[in-house]
Design a protein around this motif. Structure first.
Motif, mmCIF file in Angstrom:
data_model
loop_
_atom_site.group_PDB
_atom_site.id
_atom_site.type_symbol
_atom_site.label_atom_id
_atom_site.label_comp_id
_atom_site.label_asym_id
_atom_site.label_seq_id
_atom_site.Cartn_x
_atom_site.Cartn_y
_atom_site.Cartn_z
ATOM 1 N N PHE A 199 0.837 -1.205 0.000
ATOM 2 C CA PHE A 199 0.000 0.000 0.000
ATOM 3 C C PHE A 199 0.872 1.256 0.000
ATOM 4 C CE2 PHE A 199 -2.376 3.277 2.392
ATOM 5 C CZ PHE A 199 -3.429 3.445 1.513
ATOM 6 N N SER A 200 1.941 1.249 0.811
ATOM 7 C CA SER A 200 2.866 2.384 0.808
ATOM 8 C C SER A 200 3.514 2.560 -0.559
ATOM 9 C CB SER A 200 3.940 2.180 1.884
ATOM 10 O OG SER A 200 4.881 3.224 1.875
ATOM 11 N N ALA A 201 3.861 1.446 -1.204
ATOM 12 C CA ALA A 201 4.484 1.531 -2.530
ATOM 13 C C ALA A 201 3.522 2.101 -3.563
ATOM 14 C CB ALA A 201 4.967 0.148 -2.956
ATOM 15 N N SER A 202 2.255 1.722 -3.497
ATOM 16 C CA SER A 202 1.287 2.216 -4.479
ATOM 17 C C SER A 202 1.064 3.713 -4.361
ATOM 18 C CB SER A 202 -0.045 1.480 -4.301
ATOM 19 O OG SER A 202 -0.614 1.769 -3.028
ATOM 20 N N LEU A 203 1.273 4.267 -3.171
ATOM 21 C CA LEU A 203 1.075 5.699 -2.976
ATOM 22 C C LEU A 203 2.327 6.522 -3.278
ATOM 23 C CD1 LEU A 203 -0.986 5.755 0.353
ATOM 24 C CD2 LEU A 203 -1.839 5.991 -1.972
ATOM 25 N N ARG A 204 3.510 5.926 -3.121
ATOM 26 C CA ARG A 204 4.739 6.715 -3.170
ATOM 27 C C ARG A 204 5.572 6.484 -4.424
ATOM 28 N NH1 ARG A 204 7.403 6.527 2.736
ATOM 29 N NH2 ARG A 204 8.463 8.334 1.838
#
Length: 1091
Positions: free
Chosen positions: A878-883
């Motif tokens: 989830f962090s990767a999809s946002l950043r």
């Protein structure tokens, strides 16, 4: 001699506080008088706490905590099982704690053990804070004999003080006000005792021992006690070094206030203020630097000796100098007490099994080594290896990886040896030889003040909080005004043949608006529940006084809101203009607001989940509107839900408002009349129902508060259920972590990693050098002058800090509590939105570009803010999809997520739910997950704020190994507290700050801390470091000693450091003698003579 030194140092602190309120020449004698009185508070006779307890718990398999629709459905169905509430439910249980021992008064006891060893469980069980029922995870059996009297576990609450791991305070109070509130609720008997004893000495001329202060001093002390009723709390604050922060807000995660270390000391203050006979502190050194930990422990020893009380303290990674302050030590592992005795017997006891504490290893690390096979190999002597028949150490280590029970000396053998040790020392519990004991049951909390004084104290605190939350009050008033204007303009009330529908519709909509206005009560109560339960268990107040003190201010505030809402709606909508009818409308609105707010507060107090509470509140609002009498008339409501019509306040308010308007004179002149139109909706038309409804609403509000005050004591937060993991992969992973922990002690660079070089480079956008020059940061502070007038002054938090961080290096940022470590990180990262920030920040020699800087850095905060309902892999993805760039593609993002999990060694547990700290991942696993969330952004510069706080020695080593991996390619800056020798020497550079945000040292650490030791050891009159002493603690203590004990006020290490910069960048490579001469020239150039 050593103890006398500690007492003298604390005497100096207390006398310094007295000099602020009395003449300087009287301070010394007055402190002697106060010391004499405090030594009389408890009897000088020795007493003890003998315990023989066993704690069993329900257990879950690791796969049972992974949520699914099927498991959630089963959990709901289990709520209907009667055996759940009758205590007949059969579930797998496991013994998690078995302990016997004696805690003696006047002796400071240290409790050591690895994570999950049972330290916190023992403290909670002894202090009566471990609930035992069918609804809670734990069941406690055994005896506690306190001063010869057998007590039920919960009965210990009134004699035992327990300071929990996490710090829970009211963020809108200042440090001084927090101390004053604690004195109001807990220290009234101490103040009365001091006043009574002083009066006795003055009136009866009680003989004081030779050398004591004269009677005039006691007379002055009596006047001081009468003038400052919180003097005891102020004394404790000064002992803990919080005297300078009296007027500073405590703050929290979202509110600027004191530092984390200062909050921890504030928690210690709350535990010391009541001066109970037994004080138990859980992980008291979390968030504290080594110097502050030393000072706090020294203060605890001072109180222990002076008041002759029992103090037991659990600690993580205590330094050797802190360890030396304790009298007794308890060492635990896997719920078993492996040693309990004098400190001096600890090392010889384990050496008798064939283990040896290596040079440079502190006692806490040495004990943690004995909890696993690889650690025992590291500490084993040659004789022990020969006795076990081990010739090939490497082969034994490989075999240890596959078996977690391959100990040189199994803990059960150590336990047997401890039983023999107790028999020799005659310190075991003799249950049948202690005379007659009465089994005292828990009859309730004993409070030091009455109910009226409790209400006064709570109302005083609530008034302080409301004054500092004026912004929220203004926003709430704006909501009321907007809602009133909307309702007043949307509806028009005109007496007509079909106007009754508009009247009832407006009444229903207004009631629904009042429900929504009261919804914030849920979040307010939910956020305040941790503090409420903490203070309730500590004996601050009883539940009903808290409910009354919360209820009374809300009535006043809701009266103001009701007046504003009624003025807008009543006259804008066109209600019948009459004073009597208007005030009747106002009373109905006010009564409904009070009732609904009390209902929502009751729900928040009796439910343990915000989600559940919001769901119930929304359901009640929906059912209330449906059964209000407008959507469905009363006689048309099905019989099985008609009770909702009579119970919820919605229908009562709708009926009251409708009757008040439609029985007015204007509605009697039309056909059909207002009373006939009320009949169409099956409503009564007699005006007596208005006052019946008002009485019902107020009666319901009182009942809701009574239910809250009675049942809230049975709704304590549930303790976490232990999770066991029996799969072989988890055991093998644990053994590999232990091996990494031990190998990490070598001063040479580490090479242990599962990641290839390409994987290590994949998370970094490119090598970046960070240069910061003359970073200064100041904020405005409002102070009161001598005339009581407010004056604004500038508070400087950072003072011309210059440093650099290079790729391939790791920089340790250290300093005392409040030195500005976190503030410096926030300033460099550009996270400061208030105050004045000055200085230069350069990236690869060029000015920092604010638009690209966020994509270059990652920041791991001190507190792990993780979604408890996601697995580790889901959170990182989830962090990767946002950043990450969305055009990179899902395959690239998946590879980055996999590499990030590999780097922090989380691949094996990637499918495990994060959970909360009680029922989820361990602390070090949560910290590594937080690091992985930042790695997916591929940062070139990584900042970490206290990543090892709250971790055991082994957990801290695991996190540091992760940091070392990252520093091979990225630029890493880490704030760290109380590092062990091996952790400290794992870093390449040190940036040391002291209070005020001033640099004491910046430069390389060196092999075996050579550069740091040469620099600090070259100051005049500084003794060389002792063998085995921690260099990290030594350099901080050296500065603390020179600036406080030698009273150096005109020169600091900063002045020496800045002057030495003129010698060149390689000044630290000078010989120690040359460096010492250079420092002496700087010192003497300031014309300072050190004595």
């Amino acid at each position: 001699m050593e103890q006398a030194t500690h007492v003298d140092a604390l005497n100096t602190i207390l006398e310094g506080h007295l000099r602020n309120v009395v003449a300087q020449e009287e301070a010394g004698d007055m402190f002697k008088a106060l010391n004499i009185l405090l030594t009389r508070y408890w009897s000088a006779d020795d007493y003890s706490v003998e315990y023989d307890i066993k704690v069993t718990s329900k257990v879950l398999q690791a796969e049972d905590v992974t949520p699914s629709v099927w498991k959630s459905t089963l959990d709901v169905l289990r709520l209907l099982d009667p055996s759940r509430y009758l205590g007949r439910q059969s579930q797998k249980t496991q013994s998690i704690l078995e302990a016997q021992g004696v805690l003696k008064s006047g002796r400071l006891t240290l409790i050591l053990g690895s994570t999950g060893s049972g330290r916190s469980l023992l403290l909670r069980a002894l202090s009566g804070r471990l609930k035992s029922s069918s609804q809670h995870a734990y069941h406690v059996d055994g005896d506690v004999i306190f001063d010869g009297e057998k007590k039920h576990f919960q009965a210990c609450v009134n004699d035992f003080t327990w300071i929990r791991q996490n710090d829970v305070h009211e963020p809108f109070l200042t440090v001084g006000e927090t101390s004053e509130f604690a004195c109001m609720c807990l220290a009234r008997d101490i103040i009365e005792f001091l006043q009574r004893e002083v009066r006795c000495i003055i009136e009866q001329g009680v003989c004081i021992e030779d050398g004591g202060p004269p009677t005039e001093v006691f007379e002055n002390l009596e006047k001081l006690l009468l003038r400052d009723e919180y003097i005891w709390g102020h004394f404790v604050l000064n002992v803990l070094g919080l005297g300078d922060s009296m007027d500073t807000l405590v703050g929290g995660n979202m509110i600027r206030g004191i530092s984390g270390g200062q909050r921890r000391r504030l928690s210690v203050m709350e535990g010391l203020v009541p001066l109970r006979k037994v004080i138990m502190m859980d992980d008291v050194n979390i968030g504290l630097d080594s110097t502050t930990t030393y000072d706090v422990t020294r203060a605890l020893k001072f109180v222990c000796k002076m008041v002759h009380t029992v103090i037991a303290v659990s600690m993580l990674q205590p330094q050797a100098e802190v360890f030396d302050l304790f009298d007794d030590v308890i060492f635990m592992e896997s719920g078993q007490v492996l040693f309990h005795g004098p400190k001096d017997d600890l090392i010889p006891f384990f050496e008798s099994f064939g283990f040896l504490k290596r040079p440079g290893v502190d006692p806490a690390t040495f004990l943690s080594d004995l909890c696993n096979p690889v650690g025992q190999m590291y500490s084993a002597t040659t004789e022990l290896l020969k006795r076990q028949g081990i010739s090939d150490v490497d082969a034994f280590l490989e075999e240890s990886k596959s078996s977690c029970n391959n100990f040189l000396v199994h803990p059960s053998e150590i336990k047997e040896g401890f039983e023999e040790y107790k028999a020799r020392k005659s310190c075991h519990i003799e249950k049948n030889e202690r005379g007659v004991h009465t089994d005292q049951q828990f009859t309730g909390f004993l409070y030091t003040i009455g109910a009226f004084n409790q209400c006064v104290a709570l109302l005083w605190r609530q008034w302080k909080i409301e004054l500092r939350q004026r912004a929220s009050l203004v926003i709430r008033l704006i909501q009321i005004i907007m809602l009133g204007v909307i309702y007043g303009t949307l509806f028009s009330v005109n007496p007509s043949a079909d106007g009754g529908r508009s009247v009832i519709s407006l009444a229903t909509t207004s009631t629904l608006g009042l429900f929504f206005l009261s919804m914030p009560q849920i979040s307010m109560v939910m956020h305040g529940k941790p503090l409420f339960f903490k203070q309730l268990l500590a004996g601050y107040f009883c539940p009903w006084t808290y409910c009354v003190s919360s209820f009374a201010p809300q009535i006043c505030m809701q009266a103001i809101e009701s007046v504003i809402f009624s003025l807008l709606v009543y006259f804008m909508a066109g209600y019948y203009v009459s004073v009597g009818y208007f005030f009747t409308y106002l009373v109905c609105i006010w009564s409904t607001l009070v009732c609904v707010s009390s209902l929502f507060r009751m729900l928040a107090l009796l439910t343990r989940s915000m989600i559940l509470c919001n769901g119930l509140a929304s359901l009640m609002s929906l059912l209330g509107i449906i059964t209000s009498g407008f959507v469905i008339p009363k006689d048309s409501i099905p019989g099985y839900i008609i009770w909702i019509y009579w119970i919820l306040p919605v229908s009562w308010n709708v009926r009251c408002l409708s009757i008040n308007e439609m029985t007015s004179p204007g509605w009697n002149q039309i056909v059909p009349s207002g009373q006939d139109q009320l009949g169409e909706f099956d409503m009564y038309s007699d005006r007596k129902w208005i006052w019946i409804g008002v009485g019902y609403l107020w009666g319901s509000a009182i009942i809701y508060n009574l239910i809250s005050s009675v049942l809230v004591r049975y709704r304590y937060p549930l303790a976490g259920v232990p999770i066991i993991d029996d799969d072989d992969d988890a055991k093998e992973e644990k053994m590999e972590m232990n091996e990494v922990t031990l190998l990490g002690r070598n001063p040479s660079p580490l090479s242990i990693t599962k990641c290839s070089g390409s994987q290590m480079k994949s998370f970094c956008n490119g090598k970046v050098s960070l240069f910061c020059k003359n970073i200064s940061y100041s904020v405005p502070r409002v102070m009161r002058n001598s005339h009581g007038q407010k004056a604004e002054e500038e508070l400087k938090l950072l003072n011309d800090i210059s440093f650099y961080a290079l790729p391939g290096t790791s920089t340790a940022l250290m300093g005392g509590s409040g030195a500005g470590k976190t503030t410096l990180m926030d300033a460099v990262l550009g996270r400061k939105t208030q105050g004045v920030l000055k200085g230069e920040r350069l990236i690869n020699g060029k000015p920092l570009d604010e638009s690209t800087w966020p994509s270059l850095h990652g920041y791991v905060e001190q507190y792990d803010l993780l979604d408890p309902f996601l697995t580790v892999k889901e959170a990182v993805a989830f962090s990767a999809s946002l950043r990450l760039d969305p055009t990179s593609g899902k395959n690239v993002q998946a590879d980055i997520v996999k590499n990030s999990l590999d780097i922090v060694d989380l691949f094996e547990i990637q499918d495990r739910v994060i959970g909360d700290p009680l029922n989820g991942l361990s602390l070090e696993q949560r910290k590594r997950t937080s690091i992985a969330l930042e790695l997916v952004a591929q940062p070139s510069v990584i900042f970490m704020d206290e990543p090892t706080s709250g971790l055991s020695a082994s957990g801290a080593h695991i996190v540091v190994q992760t940091i070392k991996k990252l520093s091979r390619e990225a630029t890493v800056v880490v704030t760290i507290h109380q590092p062990s020798i091996s952790i400290f020497e794992s870093f390449d550079q040190l940036l040391l700050l002291h209070k005020g945000g001033v640099v004491d040292y910046f430069g390389p650490i060196g092999i075996s801390s050579k550069h740091v030791l040469d620099y600090f050891g070259s100051f005049p009159d500084v003794r060389p470091i002792k063998d085995g002493y921690n260099p990290a603690s030594w350099c901080v203590l050296i500065y603390h000693a020179l600036c406080t004990v030698l009273l150096i006020t005109y020169i600091t290490f900063t002045g020496c450091w800045r002057s030495l910069v003129l010698l060149g960048p390689l000044c630290l490579d000078l010989a120690p003698s040359t460096l010492q001469k250079s420092i002496r020239r700087v010192v003497y150039s300031e014309k300072i003579v050190l004595s």
